[in-house]
Design an enzyme around this catalytic site. Structure first.
Site, short mmCIF file in Angstrom:
data_model
loop_
_atom_site.label_atom_id
_atom_site.label_comp_id
_atom_site.label_asym_id
_atom_site.label_seq_id
_atom_site.Cartn_x
_atom_site.Cartn_y
_atom_site.Cartn_z
N LYS A 1 0.80 -1.22 0.00
CA LYS A 1 0.00 0.00 0.00
C LYS A 1 0.83 1.28 0.00
O LYS A 1 0.36 2.33 -0.43
CB LYS A 1 -0.95 0.01 1.20
CG LYS A 1 -2.04 -1.04 1.10
CD LYS A 1 -3.03 -0.93 2.25
CE LYS A 1 -4.11 -1.99 2.14
NZ LYS A 1 -5.16 -1.82 3.17
N ASP B 1 -10.14 2.54 1.75
CA ASP B 1 -10.11 1.96 3.09
C ASP B 1 -10.74 2.86 4.14
O ASP B 1 -11.46 2.39 5.03
CB ASP B 1 -8.67 1.65 3.51
CG ASP B 1 -8.17 0.32 2.97
OD1 ASP B 1 -9.01 -0.55 2.64
OD2 ASP B 1 -6.94 0.15 2.88
#
Length: 271
Positions: A68, A105
């Site tokens: 990420k 997210d």
């Protein structure tokens, strides 16, 4: 013409439930497309991105541990994700082969907490990686009074608090939980199948605290089991997983996820 497809990448990736989720929604909507899990090591990540950039059937991918942060250097960032959350979990391919990154997210994490009143209260976040960044970013948009970060590297945790403009402090994982915590979030892989459990004493938490674990394999982690034994309200990792996936699905396939089938999807994911 090739069938459009998207992927989830990470290492490891076999445990990912994202293909089940996206294929379920594609089927419900009658859309032509596919969604796959693809293991990509850290060393192979630049080559993977370069190869997929040239594939017109590839709509993009979701990004999980440990990539990420690394993908920030490999794709365009028109929304300023680097300067805000500092981690990407979704990459989109444009028709002109441009690749842009975003993050679903934070919104996926916060969706189950819309009714939780954090004003004047403390939140505890365990972790300082990409998932913790999304959680802290989401909390920075709430009215939480204080955030305590518990991390293997407290200095990194303190840096994240400063980055997101949150009042609070960072401590090692062994630190006793505060007695005024309204929310406890595990944003690490501790408790995941194959990983050691997250060893926390939930005793200090007040009776109205909510315990949220982003791990979804197993669905009931040791942390959630202990919280449930204490009678505390819990949120499991499927809530965040499905929430962020719904946002990504619309970006990848151009159609809103059919959330009216959530009960059926959850039964499929827990079978």
């Amino acid at each position: 013409m090739s069938i459009p497809y998207a992927e989830v990448i990470g290492d490891p990736i076999a445990q990912s439930k994202s293909p089940l989720i996206h294929k379920f929604w594609l089927g419900k909507l009658g859309l032509e497309g596919d969604y796959r899990a693809h293991r990509v090591t850290a060393a192979d990540l630049p080559a993977y991105i370069a190869e997929r950039r040239d594939d017109p059937a590839w709509r993009g991918c979701n990004v999980t541990i440990p990539h990420k942060l690394a993908v920030l250097d490999l794709v365009d960032d028109p929304g300023g994700v680097r300067a805000s959350i500092g981690a990407m979990n979704t990459i989109l391919r444009g028709s002109d082969s441009t690749l842009t990154g975003t993050n679903t997210d934070a919104a996926g994490f916060f969706a189950p907490l819309t009714g939780l009143d954090l004003s004047g209260r403390t939140a505890v976040v365990v972790g300082s990686g990409g998932a913790a960044r999304a959680v802290l970013f989401a909390l920075s948009k709430s009215d939480v009074a204080r955030v305590v970060v518990l991390a293997r590297n407290p200095l990194k945790g303190a840096g994240l608090l400063a980055q997101f403009g949150l009042k609070g402090e960072a401590h090692p994982l062994a630190r006793r939980l505060p007695v005024d915590a309204a929310l406890l979030v595990n944003a690490t892989s501790l408790g995941m199948t194959g990983q050691p459990p997250l060893a926390l004493d939930l005793g200090p938490l007040p009776d109205d605290a909510l315990v949220y674990d982003i791990v979804y394999a197993p669905l009931v982690t040791p942390l959630l089991a202990e919280a449930e034994a204490r009678g505390l309200e819990t949120v499991d990792g499927l809530e965040m997983l499905v929430g962020q996936a719904a946002l990504a699905f619309e970006l990848l396939f151009g159609a809103a996820a059919p959330r009216d089938h959530d009960d059926e999807l959850r039964a499929l994911l827990t079978a």
